[in-house]
Design a protein around this motif. Structure first.
Motif, PDB file in Angstrom:
ATOM      1  N   MET A 245     -44.101  83.363  91.258  1.00 28.80           N
ATOM      2  CA  MET A 245     -43.235  84.966  90.712  1.00 28.80           C
ATOM      3  C   MET A 245     -43.752  86.175  91.547  1.00 28.80           C
ATOM      4  O   MET A 245     -42.434  87.199  92.430  1.00 28.80           O
ATOM      5  CB  MET A 245     -43.387  85.079  89.457  1.00 28.80           C
ATOM      6  CG  MET A 245     -41.551  86.584  88.896  1.00 28.80           C
ATOM      7  SD  MET A 245     -40.388  85.639  89.727  1.00 28.80           S
ATOM      8  CE  MET A 245     -40.173  86.604  90.514  1.00 28.80           C
ATOM      9  N   MET A 246     -44.841  85.999  91.791  1.00 23.01           N
ATOM     10  CA  MET A 246     -45.042  87.585  92.448  1.00 23.01           C
ATOM     11  C   MET A 246     -45.304  86.892  94.392  1.00 23.01           C
ATOM     12  O   MET A 246     -44.387  87.258  94.972  1.00 23.01           O
ATOM     13  CB  MET A 246     -46.840  87.422  92.614  1.00 23.01           C
ATOM     14  CG  MET A 246     -47.338  88.321  91.611  1.00 23.01           C
ATOM     15  SD  MET A 246     -47.490  89.842  91.638  1.00 23.01           S
ATOM     16  CE  MET A 246     -47.752  91.019  90.236  1.00 23.01           C
ATOM     17  N   ILE A 247     -45.083  85.449  94.100  1.00 23.00           N
ATOM     18  CA  ILE A 247     -45.134  84.917  95.732  1.00 23.00           C
ATOM     19  C   ILE A 247     -43.611  85.556  96.301  1.00 23.00           C
ATOM     20  O   ILE A 247     -43.234  85.799  96.768  1.00 23.00           O
ATOM     21  CB  ILE A 247     -44.972  84.261  95.989  1.00 23.00           C
ATOM     22  CG1 ILE A 247     -46.814  84.073  95.860  1.00 23.00           C
ATOM     23  CG2 ILE A 247     -44.692  83.419  96.395  1.00 23.00           C
ATOM     24  CD1 ILE A 247     -47.603  82.008  96.157  1.00 23.00           C
ATOM     25  N   GLN A 248     -42.464  84.988  95.065  1.00 26.18           N
ATOM     26  CA  GLN A 248     -41.235  85.186  95.085  1.00 26.18           C
ATOM     27  C   GLN A 248     -40.565  86.309  95.578  1.00 26.18           C
ATOM     28  O   GLN A 248     -39.389  86.741  95.923  1.00 26.18           O
ATOM     29  CB  GLN A 248     -40.446  84.319  94.045  1.00 26.18           C
ATOM     30  CG  GLN A 248     -40.148  82.685  94.223  1.00 26.18           C
ATOM     31  CD  GLN A 248     -39.713  82.124  94.839  1.00 26.18           C
ATOM     32  OE1 GLN A 248     -38.617  83.223  95.986  1.00 26.18           O
ATOM     33  NE2 GLN A 248     -40.468  81.586  95.555  1.00 26.18           N
ATOM     34  N   ALA A 249     -41.250  88.182  94.559  1.00 30.04           N
ATOM     35  CA  ALA A 249     -41.282  88.846  94.262  1.00 30.04           C
ATOM     36  C   ALA A 249     -41.365  89.535  95.720  1.00 30.04           C
ATOM     37  O   ALA A 249     -40.087  90.690  96.252  1.00 30.04           O
ATOM     38  CB  ALA A 249     -41.719  89.542  93.947  1.00 30.04           C
ATOM     39  N   ARG A 250     -42.264  88.931  96.673  1.00 25.29           N
ATOM     40  CA  ARG A 250     -42.549  89.469  97.604  1.00 25.29           C
ATOM     41  C   ARG A 250     -41.672  89.181  98.619  1.00 25.29           C
ATOM     42  O   ARG A 250     -41.768  90.037  99.421  1.00 25.29           O
ATOM     43  CB  ARG A 250     -44.036  89.186  98.157  1.00 25.29           C
ATOM     44  CG  ARG A 250     -45.316  90.283  99.543  1.00 25.29           C
ATOM     45  CD  ARG A 250     -44.819  91.091  99.244  1.00 25.29           C
ATOM     46  NE  ARG A 250     -44.629  91.705 101.072  1.00 25.29           N
ATOM     47  CZ  ARG A 250     -46.096  92.875 100.979  1.00 25.29           C
ATOM     48  NH1 ARG A 250     -47.428  92.897 100.021  1.00 25.29           N
ATOM     49  NH2 ARG A 250     -46.284  92.622 102.041  1.00 25.29           N
ATOM     50  N   ASN A 251     -42.032  87.719  98.759  1.00 25.97           N
ATOM     51  CA  ASN A 251     -40.247  87.270  99.576  1.00 25.97           C
ATOM     52  C   ASN A 251     -39.009  88.484  99.756  1.00 25.97           C
ATOM     53  O   ASN A 251     -38.488  88.136 100.979  1.00 25.97           O
ATOM     54  CB  ASN A 251     -40.095  86.307  99.404  1.00 25.97           C
ATOM     55  CG  ASN A 251     -41.328  84.927  99.855  1.00 25.97           C
ATOM     56  OD1 ASN A 251     -42.195  85.087 100.350  1.00 25.97           O
ATOM     57  ND2 ASN A 251     -41.294  83.925  99.445  1.00 25.97           N
ATOM     58  N   PHE A 252     -38.988  88.694  98.773  1.00 22.59           N
ATOM     59  CA  PHE A 252     -37.837  89.330  98.358  1.00 22.59           C
ATOM     60  C   PHE A 252     -37.361  90.705  99.232  1.00 22.59           C
ATOM     61  O   PHE A 252     -37.027  91.302 100.124  1.00 22.59           O
ATOM     62  CB  PHE A 252     -37.403  89.618  97.044  1.00 22.59           C
ATOM     63  CG  PHE A 252     -36.335  90.590  97.105  1.00 22.59           C
ATOM     64  CD1 PHE A 252     -34.297  90.151  96.988  1.00 22.59           C
ATOM     65  CD2 PHE A 252     -36.196  91.916  96.969  1.00 22.59           C
ATOM     66  CE1 PHE A 252     -33.663  90.702  96.780  1.00 22.59           C
ATOM     67  CE2 PHE A 252     -35.466  92.827  96.573  1.00 22.59           C
ATOM     68  CZ  PHE A 252     -33.650  92.051  96.463  1.00 22.59           C
ATOM     69  N   PHE A 253     -38.330  91.650  98.850  1.00 24.07           N
ATOM     70  CA  PHE A 253     -38.787  92.507  99.274  1.00 24.07           C
ATOM     71  C   PHE A 253     -38.987  93.141 100.472  1.00 24.07           C
ATOM     72  O   PHE A 253     -39.225  93.610 101.711  1.00 24.07           O
ATOM     73  CB  PHE A 253     -40.148  93.263  98.756  1.00 24.07           C
ATOM     74  CG  PHE A 253     -39.761  93.963  97.420  1.00 24.07           C
ATOM     75  CD1 PHE A 253     -38.415  94.525  97.087  1.00 24.07           C
ATOM     76  CD2 PHE A 253     -40.461  93.592  96.167  1.00 24.07           C
ATOM     77  CE1 PHE A 253     -38.011  94.880  95.839  1.00 24.07           C
ATOM     78  CE2 PHE A 253     -39.632  93.595  95.170  1.00 24.07           C
ATOM     79  CZ  PHE A 253     -39.236  94.230  95.046  1.00 24.07           C
ATOM     80  N   ASP A 254     -40.028  91.071 101.281  1.00 26.78           N
ATOM     81  CA  ASP A 254     -40.427  91.447 103.111  1.00 26.78           C
ATOM     82  C   ASP A 254     -38.851  91.127 103.887  1.00 26.78           C
ATOM     83  O   ASP A 254     -38.960  91.421 104.986  1.00 26.78           O
ATOM     84  CB  ASP A 254     -41.109  90.471 102.896  1.00 26.78           C
ATOM     85  CG  ASP A 254     -42.968  90.613 102.513  1.00 26.78           C
ATOM     86  OD1 ASP A 254     -42.452  92.079 103.382  1.00 26.78           O
ATOM     87  OD2 ASP A 254     -43.322  89.213 102.568  1.00 26.78           O
ATOM     88  N   LEU A 255     -37.477  90.952 102.816  1.00 28.66           N
ATOM     89  CA  LEU A 255     -36.959  90.839 103.811  1.00 28.66           C
ATOM     90  C   LEU A 255     -36.036  92.167 104.252  1.00 28.66           C
ATOM     91  O   LEU A 255     -36.349  93.906 103.925  1.00 28.66           O
ATOM     92  CB  LEU A 255     -35.642  90.541 103.031  1.00 28.66           C
ATOM     93  CG  LEU A 255     -35.697  88.369 102.757  1.00 28.66           C
ATOM     94  CD1 LEU A 255     -34.227  88.159 101.078  1.00 28.66           C
ATOM     95  CD2 LEU A 255     -35.125  87.840 103.121  1.00 28.66           C
TER      96      LEU A 255
END
Length: 407
Positions: free
Chosen positions: A132-142
């Protein structure tokens, strides 16, 4: 409206030159105006951008808070003598009745004295949280323009959810934070905004991750509520019965705090209490959460496989003040980004919350409305935030006698 560009690290050093004196003067001039548009009930036109990026002037003056709210403690100033207590929940799965009683008693003691606790062996798999942390970071890195596709308009049924949402509180300054949230229950509404942001395969992976993570927290929240009842000497279903087998009214949120060149003059989130029942937080390895204990701010040191749970206003009232809903805030720093995953648990909106008679005694006289609904309290919060009142008055309605609760 032109789209503001992200503040890259190359900008941070130049922005730091001459910051204190210049910004302190501007802070005094502008302190009566900053933050007044952080309304609870709707997204402003410019709120399609994060608090960090939307409409920020070159000198960042709008992010400076009044001097009396500048953080006095660094994000990584961890004093072990005042460390947030930790409770081991392993007894829930393998312990005896005696061990469960000890766990329940300890949890009640911590919620009574601190309002916050760290829990280990909580049953949420490490790999689920990490994913979930990885997915959250992927989102904010967009790119910003991609994230903005997940904004809910004021005419949407998802208003108040999606990307770039407001905090729900009226702060004295603009928080240095980027945010995404969705309604988790009674109906999960994560997929629609996410499908606008990601490709179909990435949206599916993101949605599956947040659904898996929060499903584990649903179970943990019910276990905590049962332990609290047990530790207070109440029937085990005292706090879970109103849920009627559901997860209640819950929100899932992702918070991202970019490196900040004004870390000594601003906040990621201002001091507040949570209005809901329970909050469960998972944070990355970068510190930033601070809890107020007897008037002193304490930095909470992140620990692997550890969740932070705190009491909300609703639970403080439900226990007639036996538990504390205490102030906490998020501070930022100049060099490291911080992320947190937040699960806000509340009862179903129309379920009646009644203070147990056992908790009303000569030693603990009635201090709160003896019965109310979460919906009634939310309506009060909605009204007060529209009128521009701050987070300090959030509990007023709960403290009133029942006969005046509708005023």
């Amino acid at each position: 409206m032109p789209v503001a560009q992200p503040l890259h690290m190359s900008h941070h050093k130049s922005l730091m030159r001459g910051v204190p004196n210049h910004y302190r003067t501007m802070a005094l001039k502008n302190s009566l105006h900053r933050g007044q548009s952080d309304n609870y009930h709707r997204l402003r036109p410019e709120a399609v951008k994060s608090n960090l990026l939307r409409g920020a002037s070159a000198d960042l003056s709008e992010f400076i808070w009044p001097k009396d709210q500048w953080p006095s403690l660094a994000h990584n100033d961890f004093q072990l003598a005042q460390e947030l207590p930790t409770v081991d929940l392993s007894g829930l799965l393998f312990g005896s009745e005696e061990e469960r009683d000890k766990t329940a008693d300890l949890l009640v003691k911590m919620f009574s004295e601190w309002g916050f606790v760290q829990v280990i062996n909580h049953g949420v798999p490490t790999e689920v949280t990490q994913k979930m942390m990885i997915q959250a970071r992927n989102f904010f890195d967009l790119p910003l323009e991609q994230k903005e596709k997940g904004v809910a308009s004021s005419s949407s049924k998802h208003e108040g959810f999606g990307y770039g949402v407001e905090s729900g509180f009226y702060y004295a300054g603009k928080p240095w934070i980027d945010r995404f949230q969705c309604r988790w229950s009674p109906v999960c509404e994560i997929r629609e905004p996410v499908e606008k942001v990601f490709s179909p395969s990435d949206a599916e992976e993101f949605s599956n991750s947040i659904e898996s993570y929060n499903s584990h927290l649903d179970k943990l929240a019910m276990q905590i509520l049962e332990l609290c009842a047990r530790g207070l000497g109440l029937p085990h279903d005292t706090f879970t019965k109103p849920f009627n087998g559901t997860a209640g009214d819950c929100i899932a949120r992702m918070n991202y705090y970019p490196p900040c060149p004004l870390s000594s003059l601003t906040l990621g989130l201002g001091a507040h209490t949570d209005p809901n029942l329970l909050t469960i937080l998972s944070q990355c390895k970068v510190g930033g959460l601070q809890v107020c204990k007897n008037g002193t701010w304490i930095s909470v040191k992140p620990k692997p496989d550890t969740l932070v749970i705190n009491i909300g206003d609703t639970f403080e009232a439900w226990t007639n003040g036996r538990f504390q809903s205490v102030e906490h805030r998020a501070v930022v720093n100049e060099t490291e980004a911080r992320m947190s995953l937040v699960y806000f648990s509340s009862p179903p909106t129309k379920s009646l919350i009644q203070i147990p008679e056992q908790l009303i005694t000569a030693e603990h006289p009635l201090r709160f409305n003896p019965s109310f609904t979460w919906e009634e309290y939310k309506m009060y919060l909605f009204k007060k935030h529209v009128e521009g009142n701050g987070v300090k008055v959030a509990k007023d309605w709960l403290r009133r006698p029942a006969t005046t609760s509708q005023n």
